[in-house]
Design a protein around this motif. Structure first.
Motif, PDB file in Angstrom:
ATOM      1  N   SER A  31       0.806  -1.206   0.000  1.00  0.00           N
ATOM      2  CA  SER A  31       0.000   0.000   0.000  1.00  0.00           C
ATOM      3  C   SER A  31       0.845   1.265   0.000  1.00  0.00           C
ATOM      4  O   SER A  31       0.391   2.309  -0.442  1.00  0.00           O
ATOM      5  CB  SER A  31      -0.904   0.003   1.240  1.00  0.00           C
ATOM      6  OG  SER A  31      -0.112  -0.072   2.421  1.00  0.00           O
ATOM      7  N   SER A  32       2.096   1.181   0.463  1.00  0.00           N
ATOM      8  CA  SER A  32       2.928   2.373   0.529  1.00  0.00           C
ATOM      9  C   SER A  32       3.730   2.608  -0.745  1.00  0.00           C
ATOM     10  O   SER A  32       4.417   3.597  -0.866  1.00  0.00           O
ATOM     11  CB  SER A  32       3.901   2.267   1.706  1.00  0.00           C
ATOM     12  OG  SER A  32       4.750   1.142   1.530  1.00  0.00           O
ATOM     13  N   ALA A  33       3.684   1.680  -1.702  1.00  0.00           N
ATOM     14  CA  ALA A  33       4.478   1.794  -2.920  1.00  0.00           C
ATOM     15  C   ALA A  33       3.649   2.406  -4.039  1.00  0.00           C
ATOM     16  O   ALA A  33       2.436   2.278  -4.066  1.00  0.00           O
ATOM     17  CB  ALA A  33       4.977   0.413  -3.357  1.00  0.00           C
ATOM     18  N   PRO A  34       4.294   3.103  -4.986  1.00  0.00           N
ATOM     19  CA  PRO A  34       3.560   3.589  -6.138  1.00  0.00           C
ATOM     20  C   PRO A  34       2.874   2.444  -6.877  1.00  0.00           C
ATOM     21  O   PRO A  34       3.370   1.322  -6.918  1.00  0.00           O
ATOM     22  CB  PRO A  34       4.664   4.222  -7.000  1.00  0.00           C
ATOM     23  CG  PRO A  34       5.746   4.560  -6.032  1.00  0.00           C
ATOM     24  CD  PRO A  34       5.691   3.476  -4.995  1.00  0.00           C
ATOM     25  N   THR A  52      -1.761   7.636 -22.253  1.00  0.00           N
ATOM     26  CA  THR A  52      -1.314   8.535 -21.192  1.00  0.00           C
ATOM     27  C   THR A  52      -0.637   7.726 -20.089  1.00  0.00           C
ATOM     28  O   THR A  52      -1.153   6.695 -19.662  1.00  0.00           O
ATOM     29  CB  THR A  52      -2.520   9.292 -20.609  1.00  0.00           C
ATOM     30  OG1 THR A  52      -3.137  10.043 -21.649  1.00  0.00           O
ATOM     31  CG2 THR A  52      -2.086  10.222 -19.493  1.00  0.00           C
ATOM     32  N   PRO A  53       0.535   8.145 -19.637  1.00  0.00           N
ATOM     33  CA  PRO A  53       1.203   7.380 -18.584  1.00  0.00           C
ATOM     34  C   PRO A  53       0.415   7.424 -17.277  1.00  0.00           C
ATOM     35  O   PRO A  53      -0.323   8.371 -17.003  1.00  0.00           O
ATOM     36  CB  PRO A  53       2.555   8.093 -18.436  1.00  0.00           C
ATOM     37  CG  PRO A  53       2.327   9.464 -18.951  1.00  0.00           C
ATOM     38  CD  PRO A  53       1.307   9.339 -20.040  1.00  0.00           C
ATOM     39  N   ARG A  54       0.548   6.372 -16.491  1.00  0.00           N
ATOM     40  CA  ARG A  54      -0.039   6.334 -15.165  1.00  0.00           C
ATOM     41  C   ARG A  54       1.045   6.683 -14.155  1.00  0.00           C
ATOM     42  O   ARG A  54       2.123   6.103 -14.180  1.00  0.00           O
ATOM     43  CB  ARG A  54      -0.627   4.945 -14.885  1.00  0.00           C
ATOM     44  CG  ARG A  54      -1.879   4.691 -15.707  1.00  0.00           C
ATOM     45  CD  ARG A  54      -2.394   3.267 -15.573  1.00  0.00           C
ATOM     46  NE  ARG A  54      -1.575   2.311 -16.316  1.00  0.00           N
ATOM     47  CZ  ARG A  54      -0.893   1.319 -15.776  1.00  0.00           C
ATOM     48  NH1 ARG A  54      -0.919   1.155 -14.478  1.00  0.00           N
ATOM     49  NH2 ARG A  54      -0.208   0.491 -16.523  1.00  0.00           N
ATOM     50  N   VAL A  64       6.267   6.021 -12.860  1.00  0.00           N
ATOM     51  CA  VAL A  64       5.626   6.269 -14.150  1.00  0.00           C
ATOM     52  C   VAL A  64       5.500   4.934 -14.869  1.00  0.00           C
ATOM     53  O   VAL A  64       6.486   4.207 -15.021  1.00  0.00           O
ATOM     54  CB  VAL A  64       6.447   7.253 -15.000  1.00  0.00           C
ATOM     55  CG1 VAL A  64       5.785   7.473 -16.355  1.00  0.00           C
ATOM     56  CG2 VAL A  64       6.622   8.579 -14.272  1.00  0.00           C
ATOM     57  N   VAL A  65       4.271   4.592 -15.278  1.00  0.00           N
ATOM     58  CA  VAL A  65       4.011   3.310 -15.955  1.00  0.00           C
ATOM     59  C   VAL A  65       3.471   3.603 -17.348  1.00  0.00           C
ATOM     60  O   VAL A  65       2.482   4.324 -17.512  1.00  0.00           O
ATOM     61  CB  VAL A  65       3.007   2.452 -15.165  1.00  0.00           C
ATOM     62  CG1 VAL A  65       2.769   1.123 -15.884  1.00  0.00           C
ATOM     63  CG2 VAL A  65       3.513   2.204 -13.754  1.00  0.00           C
ATOM     64  N   LEU A 147       6.249  -0.642 -19.250  1.00  0.00           N
ATOM     65  CA  LEU A 147       7.548  -0.073 -18.907  1.00  0.00           C
ATOM     66  C   LEU A 147       7.356   0.731 -17.621  1.00  0.00           C
ATOM     67  O   LEU A 147       6.592   1.694 -17.592  1.00  0.00           O
ATOM     68  CB  LEU A 147       8.055   0.825 -20.034  1.00  0.00           C
ATOM     69  CG  LEU A 147       9.346   1.602 -19.744  1.00  0.00           C
ATOM     70  CD1 LEU A 147      10.504   0.650 -19.451  1.00  0.00           C
ATOM     71  CD2 LEU A 147       9.690   2.529 -20.910  1.00  0.00           C
ATOM     72  N   VAL A 148       8.035   0.308 -16.567  1.00  0.00           N
ATOM     73  CA  VAL A 148       7.886   0.911 -15.247  1.00  0.00           C
ATOM     74  C   VAL A 148       9.163   1.683 -14.933  1.00  0.00           C
ATOM     75  O   VAL A 148      10.266   1.141 -15.008  1.00  0.00           O
ATOM     76  CB  VAL A 148       7.644  -0.161 -14.165  1.00  0.00           C
ATOM     77  CG1 VAL A 148       7.440   0.483 -12.803  1.00  0.00           C
ATOM     78  CG2 VAL A 148       6.462  -1.041 -14.547  1.00  0.00           C
TER      79      VAL A 148
END
Length: 517
Positions: A31-34, A52-54, A64-65, A147-148
């Motif tokens: 829960s604390s991670a992007p 659009t990137p998430r 950024v995903v 791509l993360v």
């Protein structure tokens, strides 16, 4: 002094110590991670359109995903201002978002003839493996290829798992950081300039990052330029362009003014800084090609007091003349073992040892006998007070001098105030002040770093020494720009040469009696 460790960076570094695995795409993130959750844009990605990137942020990290088509290819280029991703086999609609997070200032898509460019702008400069980390998750029948990319000032790793991507390891060509620099013809046809005429020069574009300002001049192929530095800033002489006299004041914390001054052959661009420049640091330049579909090259000038000289140091400049008398030197790489010292862009104990070993090599090549308080990742005692006392206690005759090497840091709320090199001394023995002055002068001379000057206080490693001693803080790991200096092997070479030359200058006959002032 090390109580000024950057607490926020400590937390971030600990949370990111283990690389994120690209092999568990179905496992929900903590829960604390992007977030890595798939989006409704995954379907559009399968059609060849870059969605659009998430973007999500947590714990000082921004993720950024990007959902990718199966046949997408890409290359990643880390730069001073962010990460550029060049895509092939995809298309994109020109779009972007600003004011994103503490790590990412904005992103934008640009369509090209062969694909698309995604640029993610950061608040701090990126290295080839510092400040960011990326990996790719393959399509699994439910979600698209992803791509993360994670961004954090303390993050290390770069591209970790990108089967369809490459990382550009050669940065754009840059002008040398010397007092006056001439650059050859820019790589565009001369026919872009009117015959017998000058091309209008647009006002500079200004980019602001924490601790740094970027000035971008857009130049035609017919232009030439040279850069001259002075204590009050830079002057860029341009030919082949014209512009009316104009100026802007109070541009940024680093740039007090820019000004166009028409000349007989072009324009003089004056960049007046808010800090005193030393001719070796304070700025760096990048010569960038035109954007896709454009015709103008871009001269990018980064201005920051924390920018040091990170160009390669020729061995002929670093090598010391041989000592004419027997000398014995104690080098103390700060911290070690279970005591990491300051943690930020780099870990203090690692860099201190790295530099000390470089200094030892230079001194031994000149005939000095060198003793190290440690030559590996260790400490003299698990008790901090005892450890410092034992290090200082090695400052005994017949040794001539003791030099302790450290990396500095500031608390998070004061991080922008801490950058540059400073040298500490204590009146423990006659000559300690003279040794400190020699070290400070030579490290600044070789590195071009910002000088924080000489300081005196009762530090344990100095207080417990019986011979002339000094402690050199070679940079601030907590600062977004100075931290990048400490990642540069060239910078560490320059610091090591400065320390070695500072010791030699002090020990030369007639210098050891310099006054403590």
């Amino acid at each position: 002094m090390k109580s000024r460790v950057l607490a926020g960076l400590l937390l971030c570094s600990g949370a990111l110590a283990q690389p994120l695995s690209p092999f568990v795409p179905s496992t929900p993130p903590a829960s604390s991670a992007p977030s890595l959750a798939p989006s409704v844009n995954a379907q559009s990605a399968s059609l060849g359109m870059l969605p659009t990137p998430r973007i999500s942020s947590a714990g000082g990290t921004t993720r950024v995903v990007l959902d990718l088509p199966e046949d997408a290819r890409y290359s990643l280029t880390p730069t001073f201002g962010g990460l550029r991703i060049d895509f092939a086999n995809v298309s994109a609609r020109a779009q972007g978002t600003t004011n994103i997070s503490g790590e990412v200032s904005s992103w934008q898509y640009t369509a090209t003839a062969s694909g698309a460019i995604a640029t993610i702008f950061t608040h701090y400069p990126l290295g080839l493996s510092g400040g960011w980390r990326s990996f790719e998750l393959p399509a699994d029948g439910v979600t698209a290829r992803r791509l993360v990319i994670d961004f954090a000032a303390t993050l290390q790793g770069g591209a970790q798992d990108a089967p369809e991507g490459t990382v550009r390891t050669v940065p754009p060509s840059s002008a040398s950081q010397v007092a006056t620099t001439s650059v050859p013809t820019l790589p565009l046809p001369e026919t872009t300039a009117p015959v017998g005429g000058l091309i209008p020069l647009a006002a500079p574009r200004i980019g602001k990052s924490p601790g740094s300002t970027r000035v971008v001049l857009e130049l035609p192929a017919s232009s030439r330029y040279s850069i001259t530095t002075g204590p009050l800033g830079l002057r860029v002489e341009l030919t082949g362009v014209t512009a009316a006299a104009q100026a802007a004041q109070q541009v940024s914390p680093e740039l007090a003014e820019w000004r166009f001054e028409p000349t007989a052959s072009g324009i003089g661009v004056v960049l007046r800084t808010t800090f005193t420049m030393n001719g070796r640091g304070g700025f760096k330049t990048l010569l960038l090609p035109p954007v896709e579909g454009g015709t103008l090259n871009r001269l990018a000038i980064d201005i920051a007091p924390a920018i040091a000289d990170t160009s390669p140091l020729p061995l002929t400049e670093a090598a010391l003349p041989r000592f004419t008398l027997p000398v014995r030197i104690v080098l103390d790489p700060g911290h070690g073992g279970t005591d990491p010292g300051a943690i930020g862009t780099v870990i203090e104990k690692q860099v201190a040892l790295d530099v000390a070993l470089r200094v030892r090599a230079l001194l031994q090549a000149a005939g000095a006998q060198v003793t190290m308080t440690r030559d590996r990742d260790s400490q003299l005692s698990s008790n901090k007070s005892s450890d410092l006392a034992m290090r200082g206690g090695m400052g005994q005759a017949p040794n001539n001098v003791l030099v302790s090497i450290h990396v500095n840091a500031m608390d998070k709320n004061a991080v922008m105030r801490g950058y540059g090199v400073e040298t500490w001394w204590y009146p423990n023995a006659a000559g300690s002040g003279g040794l400190a002055a020699s070290l400070q002068a030579q490290v600044i001379r070789f590195s071009g770093a910002y000088s924080q000057g000489l300081k005196s206080t009762s530090l344990a490693v100095l207080r417990n020494s019986k011979i002339p001693s000094a402690l050199v803080e070679i940079g601030y790991t907590s600062h977004p720009v100075d931290g990048q200096n400490l990642l540069s092997s060239n910078y560490l070479d320059r610091v090591a040469a400065g320390i070695a030359w500072g010791i030699r200058d002090y020990l030369m006959p007639g210098n050891a009696s310099l006054p403590d002032n």
